[in-house]
Design an enzyme around this catalytic site. Structure first.
Site, mmCIF file in Angstrom:
data_model
loop_
_atom_site.group_PDB
_atom_site.id
_atom_site.type_symbol
_atom_site.label_atom_id
_atom_site.label_comp_id
_atom_site.label_asym_id
_atom_site.label_seq_id
_atom_site.Cartn_x
_atom_site.Cartn_y
_atom_site.Cartn_z
ATOM 1 N N GLU A 312 -5.189 0.658 -1.094
ATOM 2 C CA GLU A 312 -6.243 -0.333 -1.907
ATOM 3 C C GLU A 312 -6.959 -1.484 -0.933
ATOM 4 O O GLU A 312 -6.907 -2.558 -1.041
ATOM 5 C CB GLU A 312 -5.147 -1.305 -2.590
ATOM 6 C CG GLU A 312 -4.495 -0.389 -3.786
ATOM 7 C CD GLU A 312 -3.565 -1.145 -4.740
ATOM 8 O OE1 GLU A 312 -3.575 -0.990 -5.782
ATOM 9 O OE2 GLU A 312 -3.049 -2.106 -4.309
ATOM 10 N N ASP A 386 3.826 2.984 -9.830
ATOM 11 C CA ASP A 386 3.580 1.635 -9.435
ATOM 12 C C ASP A 386 4.343 0.531 -10.718
ATOM 13 O O ASP A 386 3.692 0.090 -11.318
ATOM 14 C CB ASP A 386 2.086 1.057 -9.512
ATOM 15 C CG ASP A 386 1.858 -0.384 -9.034
ATOM 16 O OD1 ASP A 386 2.675 -1.062 -8.655
ATOM 17 O OD2 ASP A 386 0.658 -0.783 -9.336
ATOM 18 N N GLU A 414 4.561 -7.661 -13.982
ATOM 19 C CA GLU A 414 3.073 -7.413 -13.933
ATOM 20 C C GLU A 414 3.006 -6.082 -15.215
ATOM 21 O O GLU A 414 1.842 -6.491 -15.881
ATOM 22 C CB GLU A 414 2.883 -6.407 -12.670
ATOM 23 C CG GLU A 414 1.328 -6.049 -12.584
ATOM 24 C CD GLU A 414 0.843 -5.342 -11.149
ATOM 25 O OE1 GLU A 414 1.836 -5.338 -10.426
ATOM 26 O OE2 GLU A 414 -0.289 -4.930 -11.124
HETATM 27 C C1 GCV Z 1 -0.344 -6.657 -4.206
HETATM 28 C C2 GCV Z 1 -0.458 -2.869 -7.841
HETATM 29 C C3 GCV Z 1 -0.882 -4.354 -8.055
HETATM 30 C C4 GCV Z 1 -1.660 -5.044 -7.092
HETATM 31 C C5 GCV Z 1 -0.397 -5.081 -5.777
HETATM 32 C C6 GCV Z 1 -0.002 -3.414 -5.433
HETATM 33 C C7 GCV Z 1 0.774 -3.402 -4.315
HETATM 34 O O1 GCV Z 1 -1.470 -2.054 -7.272
HETATM 35 O O2 GCV Z 1 -1.465 -4.482 -9.143
HETATM 36 O O3 GCV Z 1 -1.709 -6.315 -7.292
HETATM 37 O O4 GCV Z 1 -1.248 -5.497 -4.706
HETATM 38 O O5 GCV Z 1 0.436 -2.882 -6.509
HETATM 39 O O6 GCV Z 1 1.995 -3.197 -4.492
HETATM 40 O O7 GCV Z 1 0.387 -3.538 -3.114
#
Ligand code: GCV
Length: 720
Positions: A312, A386, A414
């Site tokens: 990411e 995730d 989340e």
């Molecule tokens: C901290 C998901 C979440 C992101 C998070 C990522 C991760 O994509 O939406 O906010 O980033 O996981 O675990 O690194």
């Protein structure tokens, strides 16, 4: 460990007491509430077993033990229990290690202490100098701290203490919270206010909340906190921030909480002035070594680094053509002389769109098995996508026998209703931990990989992505506290059941009144399945709204394919679901043959994961006799109806607990009910646009159109 017996409490007494003694509740005290016990039988029994406290030895940890005991016991027993140093009498609570207490050294506990390691403890009714006493002992003062909290929990949950015999040893060694907190105090995926860490005021002003945070963690066995977001800011490694971090470490130290930081891989460039962060570059190696030395000069018990690399948009070794192992080992070598560890995350989200996102971590990490230094963990999320409401266990569990894997669970919700839904996560944690990987034949559960017993690892760990913030009740929703609690208790003892943990938490957090505890525990135990049903039943996943992930968004289709919902549900007029068998992405081949065989056939695949692994026709016949389409509708409706039932149950308990938290939960349940209906209607209408079948007659029809739901915009949701 001998389990103890609980006192039967007369429910009628509670109704009288709840109203007048529990006013002004804002949830700040979490489960560490030491309110006076009113049941005279219980009180009498505790008084006769606890006449005085003797703590032998001196340390910051023992001072904290004394403080907690004095608060706890005077609170619950309604009077000070004297702290003595000389004479043992009947009913002494004697605390010490064999090294700090000759009296304890003389007891027959040496053999048991050989099993308890650094953190474990013994609580035992013994004769000391001929007097009946309760002894809490351990090899280290920290063990005494954990034992003390365990003992207080006995009283908080009204267990008999006349004849105690407990030996408790943690299942895993590193039991850590991961805070996704940014230096500007926003919290990624945080729904409980700002970050607790007030970087602006640190190190000069140290909030009293830091100590309460440490107490709460220590009370459930958590022994480390990664303070900063995995989407890291290199600034935290600069002297200015290290001084602030050291101030936090100082508060946490007596409670056994080590601090850890996230290391941004490009820090040597961003704050070190180098032109590269290549892990094989001598200057880069030297920079990290000096940085580690600098950190340990200020924080001698610093825990180590957590790293999100090449995922990411985060930088990593692959930017320089190096592997995850080369990157992790370079950091590990810098920390090793000081005893620090590296937790290197397996959550990788490539810059190229993979054929199946669920396969990526395994594809990247499995070939690196055995190539990591001995102080490196690979930290793996429970499932391969995730933190979805339901995922199968991650295929890396069992597939990297030469590498210690650390579990990463998400406590912050989340994808599970964020700040407003009551979803107790221990059943989700247990489901994953109890999954059999078959890595070494039957009985190779994920839990045995995490506790190191299956592959003989010497370092073991579990991480929970924190749900804590500056809200007065720490977690935003009163029941979100239970997920923090459950994570800690489970990482201490993987064998605890979700049911046991829920009951403990309810008794400590609300009341011991079983008229309340029993139905609310049932609500908690069902709540995760209810959420799965109204959000992503039958193995659907990743169909939430874009970016903020709040609310449904099965129609999300634009942009990078593996960030969309259509990539995951693959609905079309023929059917729905992601084919991960050999005829599809073949992600199933990442699992051991026994698992693969069970899942590859839709008839033997658990229905809970059906659409995770299969694309099936709308008329596929389910075990209920319904078609897939009908079953999907029924699950969505059942999910929303279950929330209505939770609401009814909760309303029926009015008066049994304090008004403040009763009303807060009541209000949250109304929001949850509304949002469950939103998920149900939006998803059923959306999937109907492919199935072209009617919603079963017995189910109430959605009041609004699909268009209405598609047009809901939520630009100001917290936690991004
Ligand atoms: C901290 C998901 C979440 C992101 C998070 C990522 C991760 O994509 O939406 O906010 O980033 O996981 O675990 O690194």
């Amino acid at each position: 460990m001998k389990s103890s017996t609980r006192y039967r409490i007369i429910p009628a007494l509670f109704a009288l007491l709840a109203c007048h003694s529990l006013s002004g509740e804002n949830g700040y005290r979490l489960w560490l509430r030491y309110d006076t016990i009113h049941d005279t039988v219980v009180l009498q029994a505790y008084h006769s077993a606890l006449k005085q406290i003797m703590v032998e030895g001196h340390s910051g940890t023992l001072n904290a033990v004394i403080e907690e005991l004095q608060n706890g016991l005077s609170g619950m027993l309604g009077q000070e229990i004297p702290l003595v140093s000389e004479t043992i009498t009947e009913g002494t609570l004697l605390i010490g290690t064999p090294a700090s207490s000759d009296r304890i050294a003389a007891l027959p506990v040496k053999d048991l202490l050989r099993r308890t390691g650094n953190d474990g403890f013994i609580i035992k009714t013994c004769l000391v100098s001929g007097k009946k006493c309760i002894v809490i002992t351990a090899n280290e003062d920290l063990g005494l701290m954990y034992g003390t909290f365990h003992f207080l929990r006995f009283l908080q949950t009204r267990q008999q203490i006349a004849d105690i015999d407990v030996v408790s040893v943690p299942s895993v060694q590193f039991r850590l919270l991961n805070h996704w907190d940014n230096l500007n105090r926003t919290v990624e995926r945080g729904y409980a206010g700002c970050s607790l860490w007030d970087w602006l005021l640190l190190p000069d002003t140290v909030s009293p909340r830091y100590k309460d945070y440490a107490r709460a963690n220590a009370s459930i066995g958590i022994n480390g906190a990664v303070l900063t977001n995995v989407n890291a800011d290199a600034l935290v490694l600069t002297p200015q921030y290290l001084e602030k971090t050291a101030a936090l470490a100082e508060v946490f130290r007596p409670y056994g909480i080590k601090v850890y930081l996230t290391a941004r891989f490009s820090a040597p460039v961003e704050v070190g002035g180098l032109s590269t962060a290549d892990p094989l570059d001598p200057q880069v190696i030297d920079w990290w070594q000096k940085k580690a030395d600098e950190i340990y000069r200020q924080i001698p018990d610093f825990g180590g680094f957590l790293v999100k690399a090449n995922s990411e948009g985060q930088p990593g070794p692959q930017n320089y053509g190096r592997t995850h192992a080369e990157g992790a080992n370079m950091l590990a070598r810098a920390l090793a002389p000081h005893g620090g560890i590296v937790m290197w995350r397996a959550f990788v989200y490539d810059s190229n769109v993979p054929e199946d996102r669920a396969k990526q971590a395994y594809d990247e990490f499995k070939p690196l098995d055995g190539k990591f230094s001995s102080n490196v963990f690979i930290q793996v999320k429970n499932g391969p996508i995730d933190f979805q409401p339901r995922e199968p266990f991650h295929p890396l569990f069992g597939s990297m026998p030469g590498t210690p894997l650390m579990m990463e669970f998400q406590l912050t919700q989340e994808y599970l209703g964020q700040g407003t839904h009551l979803v107790y996560l221990a059943p989700l944690f247990k489901e994953c931990l109890q999954s059999d990987t078959y890595a070494k034949g039957k009985g190779s559960e994920v839990a045995r990989i995490i506790d190191g017993t299956l592959e003989n690892h010497t370092i073991t760990g579990m991480a929970g992505v924190s749900n804590i913030g500056t809200d007065s009740d720490w977690c935003g929703h009163p029941f979100a506290q239970s997920n923090w609690y459950a994570f800690g208790r489970l990482s201490w003892d993987l064998s605890l059941t979700a049911d046991t943990i829920a009951e403990e938490w309810l008794r400590m957090t609300f009341t011991n009144n079983e008229t309340f505890v029993i139905p609310v525990k049932q609500m908690m135990m069902g709540s995760r399945e209810y959420a799965v049903n109204y959000m992503t039943p039958l193995g659907l996943h990743h169909i939430m709204a874009r970016d903020h992930h709040h609310g449904p968004g099965p129609w999300v289709s634009e942009g990078r394919p593996d960030w969309t919902s259509v990539y995951y549900h693959r609905a079309d007029t023929a059917g729905v679901g992601f084919d991960r068998t050999a005829s599809g992405s073949d992600a199933l081949s990442q699992y051991f043959p026994e698992v693969k065989q069970q899942y590859e056939n839709p008839d033997s695949c658990p229905e809970t994961l059906l659409l995770w692994f299969h694309h099936l026709p709308w008329d596929y016949r389910m075990t209920t006799g319904r078609t897939l389409w009908e079953e999907l509708c029924h699950r969505y409706y059942e999910g929303a109806d279950s929330v209505k039932k939770m609401q009814q149950t909760w309303k029926s308990l009015e008066g049994l607990i304090d008004k403040e938290r009763f009303e807060q939960v009541n209000a949250m349940l109304s929001i949850q009910l509304k949002e469950a209906g939103w998920w149900r209607d939006a998803c059923v209408l959306y999937f109907q646009s492919f199935s072209h079948r009617p919603i079963p007659e017995e189910l109430e029809k959605p009041a609004r159109s699909l268009e209405y739901y598609r047009n809901i915009k939520e630009p100001t949701i917290p936690g991004i």
